[in-house]
Design a protein around this motif. Structure first.
Motif, PDB file in Angstrom:
ATOM      1  N   THR A 257       0.754 -45.590 -21.883  1.00  0.00           N
ATOM      2  CA  THR A 257       1.376 -45.638 -20.557  1.00  0.00           C
ATOM      3  C   THR A 257       0.642 -44.756 -19.574  1.00  0.00           C
ATOM      4  N   ASP A 258       0.132 -43.671 -20.053  1.00  0.00           N
ATOM      5  CA  ASP A 258      -0.651 -42.831 -19.181  1.00  0.00           C
ATOM      6  C   ASP A 258      -2.093 -43.283 -19.268  1.00  0.00           C
ATOM      7  N   HIS A 259      -2.456 -44.062 -18.317  1.00  0.00           N
ATOM      8  CA  HIS A 259      -3.777 -44.669 -18.377  1.00  0.00           C
ATOM      9  C   HIS A 259      -4.886 -43.702 -18.076  1.00  0.00           C
ATOM     10  N   THR A 260      -4.506 -42.542 -17.667  1.00  0.00           N
ATOM     11  CA  THR A 260      -5.573 -41.569 -17.405  1.00  0.00           C
ATOM     12  C   THR A 260      -6.266 -41.162 -18.685  1.00  0.00           C
ATOM     13  N   SER A 261      -5.531 -41.329 -19.820  1.00  0.00           N
ATOM     14  CA  SER A 261      -6.152 -40.974 -21.109  1.00  0.00           C
ATOM     15  C   SER A 261      -5.789 -42.052 -22.136  1.00  0.00           C
ATOM     16  N   ILE A 262      -6.562 -43.087 -22.242  1.00  0.00           N
ATOM     17  CA  ILE A 262      -6.297 -44.194 -23.179  1.00  0.00           C
ATOM     18  C   ILE A 262      -6.830 -43.811 -24.538  1.00  0.00           C
ATOM     19  N   ILE A 267      -3.808 -48.272 -30.118  1.00  0.00           N
ATOM     20  CA  ILE A 267      -3.497 -49.603 -29.601  1.00  0.00           C
ATOM     21  C   ILE A 267      -3.088 -50.526 -30.743  1.00  0.00           C
ATOM     22  N   GLU A 268      -1.962 -51.184 -30.576  1.00  0.00           N
ATOM     23  CA  GLU A 268      -1.470 -52.174 -31.542  1.00  0.00           C
ATOM     24  C   GLU A 268      -1.298 -53.500 -30.806  1.00  0.00           C
ATOM     25  N   PHE A 269      -2.089 -54.462 -31.162  1.00  0.00           N
ATOM     26  CA  PHE A 269      -2.053 -55.741 -30.460  1.00  0.00           C
ATOM     27  C   PHE A 269      -0.869 -56.598 -30.876  1.00  0.00           C
ATOM     28  N   GLY A 270      -0.530 -56.533 -32.169  1.00  0.00           N
ATOM     29  CA  GLY A 270       0.528 -57.436 -32.608  1.00  0.00           C
ATOM     30  C   GLY A 270       0.083 -58.894 -32.487  1.00  0.00           C
ATOM     31  N   ASP A 271       0.886 -59.699 -31.857  1.00  0.00           N
ATOM     32  CA  ASP A 271       0.534 -61.111 -31.650  1.00  0.00           C
ATOM     33  C   ASP A 271      -0.147 -61.345 -30.309  1.00  0.00           C
ATOM     34  N   LEU A 272      -0.416 -60.282 -29.587  1.00  0.00           N
ATOM     35  CA  LEU A 272      -1.014 -60.430 -28.260  1.00  0.00           C
ATOM     36  C   LEU A 272      -2.521 -60.433 -28.369  1.00  0.00           C
ATOM     37  N   ASN A 273      -3.119 -61.190 -27.506  1.00  0.00           N
ATOM     38  CA  ASN A 273      -4.568 -61.128 -27.404  1.00  0.00           C
ATOM     39  C   ASN A 273      -4.927 -60.026 -26.405  1.00  0.00           C
ATOM     40  N   PRO A 274      -6.152 -59.670 -26.263  1.00  0.00           N
ATOM     41  CA  PRO A 274      -6.527 -58.539 -25.392  1.00  0.00           C
ATOM     42  C   PRO A 274      -6.046 -58.711 -23.967  1.00  0.00           C
ATOM     43  N   TYR A 275      -6.153 -59.867 -23.429  1.00  0.00           N
ATOM     44  CA  TYR A 275      -5.747 -60.051 -22.032  1.00  0.00           C
ATOM     45  C   TYR A 275      -4.246 -59.879 -21.882  1.00  0.00           C
ATOM     46  N   LEU A 278      -3.370 -56.323 -21.931  1.00  0.00           N
ATOM     47  CA  LEU A 278      -3.623 -55.662 -20.653  1.00  0.00           C
ATOM     48  C   LEU A 278      -2.485 -55.916 -19.669  1.00  0.00           C
ATOM     49  N   LYS A 279      -2.071 -57.145 -19.610  1.00  0.00           N
ATOM     50  CA  LYS A 279      -1.021 -57.491 -18.674  1.00  0.00           C
ATOM     51  C   LYS A 279       0.291 -56.846 -19.048  1.00  0.00           C
ATOM     52  N   LYS A 280       0.529 -56.824 -20.369  1.00  0.00           N
ATOM     53  CA  LYS A 280       1.806 -56.260 -20.799  1.00  0.00           C
ATOM     54  C   LYS A 280       1.898 -54.776 -20.463  1.00  0.00           C
ATOM     55  N   HIS A 281       0.788 -54.105 -20.622  1.00  0.00           N
ATOM     56  CA  HIS A 281       0.809 -52.650 -20.400  1.00  0.00           C
ATOM     57  C   HIS A 281       0.209 -52.271 -19.064  1.00  0.00           C
ATOM     58  N   ASN A 282      -0.009 -53.216 -18.186  1.00  0.00           N
ATOM     59  CA  ASN A 282      -0.494 -52.942 -16.829  1.00  0.00           C
ATOM     60  C   ASN A 282      -1.786 -52.137 -16.847  1.00  0.00           C
ATOM     61  N   ILE A 283      -2.646 -52.511 -17.735  1.00  0.00           N
ATOM     62  CA  ILE A 283      -3.944 -51.856 -17.806  1.00  0.00           C
ATOM     63  C   ILE A 283      -4.896 -52.646 -16.929  1.00  0.00           C
ATOM     64  N   PRO A 284      -5.689 -51.989 -16.186  1.00  0.00           N
ATOM     65  CA  PRO A 284      -6.632 -52.731 -15.327  1.00  0.00           C
ATOM     66  C   PRO A 284      -7.538 -53.621 -16.147  1.00  0.00           C
ATOM     67  N   THR A 285      -7.877 -54.723 -15.557  1.00  0.00           N
ATOM     68  CA  THR A 285      -8.729 -55.687 -16.256  1.00  0.00           C
ATOM     69  C   THR A 285     -10.119 -55.152 -16.523  1.00  0.00           C
ATOM     70  N   THR A 286     -10.470 -54.078 -15.889  1.00  0.00           N
ATOM     71  CA  THR A 286     -11.793 -53.498 -16.165  1.00  0.00           C
ATOM     72  C   THR A 286     -11.891 -53.002 -17.599  1.00  0.00           C
ATOM     73  N   GLU A 287     -10.729 -52.745 -18.195  1.00  0.00           N
ATOM     74  CA  GLU A 287     -10.732 -52.296 -19.580  1.00  0.00           C
ATOM     75  C   GLU A 287     -10.747 -53.461 -20.567  1.00  0.00           C
ATOM     76  N   LEU A 288     -10.746 -54.679 -20.029  1.00  0.00           N
ATOM     77  CA  LEU A 288     -10.695 -55.835 -20.920  1.00  0.00           C
ATOM     78  C   LEU A 288     -11.866 -55.908 -21.894  1.00  0.00           C
ATOM     79  N   PRO A 289     -13.098 -55.650 -21.488  1.00  0.00           N
ATOM     80  CA  PRO A 289     -14.197 -55.702 -22.471  1.00  0.00           C
ATOM     81  C   PRO A 289     -14.002 -54.715 -23.604  1.00  0.00           C
ATOM     82  N   ILE A 291     -11.228 -53.360 -24.673  1.00  0.00           N
ATOM     83  CA  ILE A 291     -10.095 -53.724 -25.517  1.00  0.00           C
ATOM     84  C   ILE A 291     -10.401 -54.984 -26.330  1.00  0.00           C
ATOM     85  N   SER A 292     -11.144 -55.889 -25.716  1.00  0.00           N
ATOM     86  CA  SER A 292     -11.520 -57.091 -26.462  1.00  0.00           C
ATOM     87  C   SER A 292     -12.407 -56.751 -27.636  1.00  0.00           C
TER      88      SER A 292
END
Ligand SMILES: Nc1ncnc2c1ncn2[C@@H]1O[C@H](COP(=O)(O)OP(=O)(O)OP(=O)(O)O)[C@@H](O)[C@H]1O
Length: 837
Positions: A257-262, A267-275, A278-289, A291-292
Motif C-alpha cells: 500500500t505504501d508505494h514509496t517502498s515496494i 507480492i502475492e498474485f493469486g489468480d491475478l495477472n500482473p496488470y 497493478l490495478k487492484k493495488h493502484n500501482i502505477p503502470t510504470t511498475e508493470l514490467p 511486476i510482470s
C-alpha cells in the motif's frame, strides 16, 4: 512565417540549418509523425524538432504519447532528470532573455502573440509573464537588435549545445521506452484477457490511457509546481508514487500500500495477472514490467515444483506395483490378498489418446455387475484409490494437462507399460503356482483363453454360471408293423377267362398248356420259342409255322417234316418231336429243346485259332447226325451249322422242312424249286437240269441226293478250319456262280490265317467232301471213317510185330510181286482198323 539560420556545432549535423518556426497548432502532429520513425528519433535532434518539442512539452492539453507509463524505473528517473534539466536550462535562457527585456510592454512585439495564444498552453502562459519567448523574438526590430548584439554570444551557443545534447538524450530515452513497451505488450498477450478488477471498471486499454493521462497530468503538475531541478530530482520518486486515491476500499494486506517502498518479495498474485495486480493495488503502470518479470519467474518456479511432484508420484506408483508383484509370487498368498493388491493398482491405460469407444468399453468392463459384486472398483471409484495412484491417473488420463513435456510423458508411460507386462507375467506365474492350492481348497476358477479376458478377470474368483441345460431327448418308439398271415397279393386276383394272372403267355398244343419263356431263334418260315409245360414244368422248343405265306407245295413240305421227325423220333442224333398240332393254318411243333446251335459255338471261337481236335470232334458229331438221316433214307438238303443244336451236350440235327425221303436204291432226288442256303449248297443243287423225259422242256429240276449233304458237311468242316465257307469270299450272285463254275477251284491252304498248320488228313477230308462230282464224294461213312474224323493210332508193339513178320516173310519168299505187297498192306490196314482205340 519568420526564419532564422543558426550554425550547428553537433558532430555529424549539417553545418547550418535554417531554423523554421512551424505553426504552433501543428507541433503535436509533427511530434506524432516523428515519433513513428525510430531511426529519425535516434539521430541528432533537429532544431525544428527542438522547437516543436518545446511547444508540445508546454501543451499538455492533449495526451502526451510519450508518457512514462511504460518506461522502466531507471529510464524513467533518467528521463525525468534530463527533462527537468532541459527545462531548467530553457527557463534559464528565457529568464536571461526576459531580464534583458524587462521593459518590454504588452503593446510591444509580443502583444499579438499573447493575444492569440495565451489560452493554449498553461506552461507557456505561466512563463510568458516572466520571460520572453524565442518565438516572439523579432530581430528586425531596431531596439531588440541592439539588445541582442549586446548579449554574450558564446554563452548562448553553449546553452544551445547543452539543449541539443539534452534533447538527444531525451530521444534516446524515448526509444528505449518504446522497446520496453513492446516487450510488455507481448507479455500481456500471453496472460490472456485481463480480469475485471474491483477498483477498475474500464478496459485495460482505456484504463491505461486514463492512467497515462493521469501520469501526464501529474508530470505537468510536477513541472508546474517544482522550481528547482535538483530538488525535483530528489522528490520526484516520492511524489510520483503518491496514490491518487488514498482511500481505496480494496487493498491487500500483503500488497504494498505504501508505494514509496515496494517489497517485491511480499507480492502475492493469486489468480491475478500482473496488470490486474497493478490495478487492484493502484500501482502505477510504470511498475508493470518489473511486476510482470516477477510474475513469470514465479510461474516458472511453480511449474518446476508441480513437475517434480508428479514425477515423484509416478515413481512411487511403479514401486508399489513392483512390490506387489514380488509379493504375489509367494505361494502363501491367498486369493483375497491377490485381489486386494490388484485393487490397489490402477488399471493400465492405453499409450495413445483414449478414444471414446475404448473408454466406454473400459468403463463397461469395470462397471460390470460381476466385477461390482466381487469388490472390483468401478470407474468412478478409481479416484478413491491412494493419492499417488490418483495423481498418476491424472497424469496418464489427461496428458494434455501434463507439464512434463511430450518426451518425459512418453518415457513415463513406456515404463509403466513395461512393468505392467511384467506384472501380468508375474500374475500368470502366481496363478499357475497356486492352481494346486486352489484346487485343494475347492476354489474353481474360470479358464480364459483370451489374454484380454485373463487380464480383466485374471486373479479374481468368479462364480460359475449354471451349465446350460441339457436338451431333452425325444423318446421315439419304433413300432414294428403287425405281421399278418395273409400275404398281400402282388396282382389282382384272377377272374374266369382272364389270363392276366399268368406270368407269361401260354400256348395250347393239343390241350397241353405251354408257357412261352423266350425266343430261341428265327428261321425263314418260322419262330422257335422256349416254352415250359405248365403241367410238368419241363422245357421244350415250340416251333410255330404260319402257312399263309406259303403255297401248297410248301405246306406239304412242312407236313413231310413232321413225318420224317416221327420217323426219326427214335434216333438220338435227331431232335425229338414231342407234339405237333395244325390249327387254322398254323403248325405248332413241340420239340426237344436244345441249348444252343453250332453256329453260335463257331461264332464264339472266331479268331481264336485252329484247334484240330475241336474241328475233328464237331465234324464227327455232325457226321453222326447226317449218318442217322442218311441211314434213314432221308436227304436233309439244307445242312448248315444253325441246323445242329446241342441238347444236353449232344449235337442233334433239326429242320427237316425240305428234307425228303429218298426212295430206296436211289441216290438223288430232284426238286422243282430251289430251296436252301447258298453258302452250303452243293453245285448240283444249284444247277438246274432240264428234265427231258416226259416233262416240258422249259421245266427245270434240281438233283438233290445224299452227296449234297456231304458237300454241305465239307463246307462246314472247311469253315471250322479256315473260318469261312469255301466260297465265302464271294458276295451275292457271284457266290452262286462260283459254286456252279467248275473252273473256280476251292483252295486248301496248309496254314490258316493265324499260321496254324492244317493237318493233311483234314485237307484230304475236305477235298473228299467237296468233290464236284457227287459220285466221287465220300459218303458219310467214309468221312466218318476218314483219317481226319477217325484217325488211326498204332502202338510200339504193333510196329515191332509188323517189322518181325515182314522179315520172316521175306526170308521164305525170295521174290514178292506188287500184287502181293498190296494185299499185305490191305491186311495190315484192316488190322489197324481193329486196333483203333
Ligand atoms: N429244338 C430246338 N431247340 C433249340 N433251338 C432250336 C430248336 N429248333 C430250332 N431252334 C432254333 O431255331 C432256329 C430256326 O429253326 P429252324 O431252322 O427249324 O427254322 P426254319 O424256319 O426251318 O429255318 P430255315 O428254314 O431258314 O432253316 C434254329 O436255327 C435254331 O437256332
Amino acid at each position: 512565417m519568420s526564419s532564422y539560420t543558426v550554425r550547428s556545432s553537433v558532430p555529424g549535423a549539417p553545418s547550418s540549418r535554417r531554423l523554421e518556426f512551424p505553426p504552433r497548432r501543428t507541433s503535436v502532429q509533427s511530434m506524432a509523425r516523428d515519433d513513428s520513425d525510430d531511426e529519425n528519433m535516434l539521430g541528432p535532434p533537429k532544431l525544428s524538432n527542438f522547437g516543436s518539442a518545446l511547444l508540445s512539452d508546454k501543451e499538455n492539453v492533449e495526451p502526451y504519447p510519450y508518457s512514462l507509463s511504460h518506461g522502466g524505473a531507471g529510464a524513467k528517473r533518467y528521463s525525468q532528470q534530463s527533462r527537468a534539466a532541459a527545462r531548467q536550462e530553457v527557463l534559464g535562457a528565457a529568464r536571461e532573455f526576459s531580464s534583458s527585456n524587462t521593459n518590454n510592454s504588452v503593446g510591444g512585439p509580443y502583444s499579438t502573440f499573447h493575444s492569440e495564444d495565451h489560452s493554449d498552453s498553461t506552461m507557456f502562459a505561466t512563463s510568458k509573464h516572466n520571460q520572453q519567448s524565442m518565438t516572439t523574438f523579432n530581430p528586425e526590430t531596431p531596439s531588440e537588435q541592439s539588445k541582442f548584439e549586446g548579449m554574450n554570444m558564446e554563452k548562448s551557443r553553449s546553452r544551445v549545445k547543452s539543449m541539443q545534447q539534452t534533447l538527444k538524450d531525451e530521444l534516446s530515452l524515448r526509444s528505449s521506452k518504446r522497446r520496453n513497451r513492446r516487450f510488455v505488450s507481448s507479455r500481456f498477450n500471453l496472460l490472456g484477457p485481463a480480469k475485471r478488477a474491483s477498483s477498475n471498471t474500464g478496459t485495460p486499454n482505456h484504463s491505461e490511457l486514463a492512467d497515462e493521462s493521469n501520469v501526464s497530468q501529474q508530470e505537468a503538475n510536477f513541472s508546474h509546481s517544482s522550481s528547482a531541478g535538483a530538488t525535483a530530482h530528489q522528490n520526484e520518486y516520492n511524489v510520483f508514487y503518491e496514490p491518487q486515491n488514498s482511500s481505496s476500499p480494496q487493498k491487500d494486506s500483503a500488497a504494498p500500500t505504501d508505494h514509496t517502498s515496494i517489497n517485491y518479495d511480499n507480492i502475492e498474485f493469486g489468480d491475478l495477472n500482473p496488470y490486474q495486480y497493478l490495478k487492484k493495488h493502484n500501482i502505477p503502470t510504470t511498475e508493470l514490467p518489473n511486476i510482470s518479470r516477477l510474475y513469470f519467474e514465479r510461474q516458472k518456479g511453480e511449474n518446476r515444483k508441480t513437475a517434480l511432484r508428479k514425477n515423484i508420484a509416478a515413481k512411487d506408483a511403479i514401486q508399489t506395483r513392483l512390490t506387489s508383484a514380488s509379493l504375489s509370487n509367494s505361494p502363501l498368498l491367498t486369493q483375497v490378498d491377490l485381489i486386494k493388491r490388484e485393487q490397489s493398482i490402477p488399471k493400465r491405460q492405453p499409450r495413445r489418446k483414449i478414444s471414446d469407444h475404448a473408454a466406454n468399453n473400459d468403463s463397461k468392463a469395470w462397471s460390470s455387475p460381476v466385477s461390482g459384486s466381487n469388490g472390483l472398483k468401478t470407474a468412478s471409484s478409481r479416484n478413491e484409490t491412494s493419492p499417488r495412484a490418483s495423481e498418476m491417473y491424472e497424469n496418464l488420463e489427461r496428458p494434455e494437462r501434463d507439464t512434463f513435456g511430450s518426451i518425459r510423458r512418453r518415457e513415463a508411460l513406456s515404463n509403466i507399460n513395461i512393468n505392467r507386462n511384467y506384472h501380468q507375467l508375474q500374475n500368470k506365474r502366481t496363478k499357475y503356482s497356486t492352481e494346486n492350492l486352489e484346487e485343494a481348497r475347492g476354489i474353481h476358477r474360470p479358464r480364459f483363453e483370451h489374454p484380454v479376458q485373463e487380464e480383466r478377470f485374471g486373479n479374481y474368483d468368479f462364480k460359475h454360471r449354471s451349465p446350460p441345460a441339457v436338451p431333452e431327448r425325444k423318446h421315439v418308439e419304433i413300432v414294428e408293423p403287425l405281421k399278418t398271415t395273409e400275404s398281400i397279393p402282388l396282382k389282382p386276383p384272377a377272374t374266369s377267362g382272364d389270363n392276366y394272372n399268368r406270368k407269361k403267355p401260354t400256348i395250347y398244343v393239343n390241350g397241353t398248356e405251354y408257357e412261352k419263356l423266350e425266343l430261341l431263334g428265327r428261321g425263314g418260315s418260322s419262330k422257335v420259342y422256349k416254352v415250359k409245360n405248365v403241367a410238368n414244368n419241363k422245357v421244350y422248343a415250340l416251333k410255330r409255322v404260319s402257312f399263309d405265306e406259303f403255297d401248297d407245295s410248301s405246306i406239304e413240305g412242312f407236313k413231310g417234316e413232321i413225318e420224317l421227325l416221327k420217323k426219326l423220333e427214335t434216333k438220338p442224333r435227331v431232335v425229338k418231336l414231342i407234339d405237333h398240332e395244325m390249327d387254322h393254318g398254323v403248325l405248332y411243333e413241340v420239340m426237344e429243346c436244345g441249348d444252343h446251335d453250332l453256329s453260335h459255338t463257331l461264332a464264339l471261337r472266331s479268331g481264336i485259332g485252329l484247334d484240330v481236335e475241336f474241328v475233328r470232334y464237331h465234324s464227327q458229331e455232325m457226321l453222326k447226325c447226317v449218318k442217322v438221316v442218311h441211314d434213314s433214307g432221308i436227304v436233309h438238303s439244307d445242312l448248315k451249322p444253325a441246323n445242329f443244336v446241342f441238347v444236353k451236350g449232344i449235337l442233334k440235327i433239326i429242320d427237316f422242312g425240305i428234307a425228303n425221303a429218298v426212295p430206296e436204291h436211289t441216290v438223288n432226288i430232284y426238286r422243282e424249286t430251289q430251296i436252301g442256303t447258298p453258302n452250303y449248297m452243293a453245285p448240283e443243287a444249284l444247277v438246274a437240269m432240264n428234265y427231258t423225259q416226259g416233262q416240258p422242256a422249259e421245266q427245270n429240276r434240281w438233283k438233290v441226293g445224299k452227296p449234297s449233304d456231304i458237300w454241305s458237311c465239307g463246307c462246314i468242316i472247311y469253315q471250322m478250319i479256315y473260318g469261312r465257307p469255301p466260297y465265302g469270299g464271294f458276295q451275292g450272285q457271284n457266290r452262286l456262280l462260283a459254286i456252279m463254275n467248275p473252273e473256280v477251284k476251292i483252295v486248301y491252304p496248309e496254314k490258316t490265317s493265324n499260321g496254324d498248320v492244317v493237318p493233311k488228313t483234314a485237307i484230304d477230308t475236305m477235298k473228299a467232301c467237296l468233290e464236284r462230282n457227287p459220285d466221287k464224294r465220300w459218303s458219310v461213312d467214309e468221312v466218318l471213317n476218314g483219317p481226319f474224323v477217325k484217325p488211326v493210332a498204332v502202338t510200339h508193339f504193333f510196329i515191332r510185330d509188323l517189322i518181325k513178320n515182314s522179315v520172316k516173310y521175306g526170308a521164305n519168299q525170295r521174290e514178292i510181286s506188287n500184287e502181293k505187297i498190296e494185299e499185305l498192306a490191305e491186311d495190315v490196314w484192316h488190322r489197324l482198323a481193329d486196333f483203333r482205340l
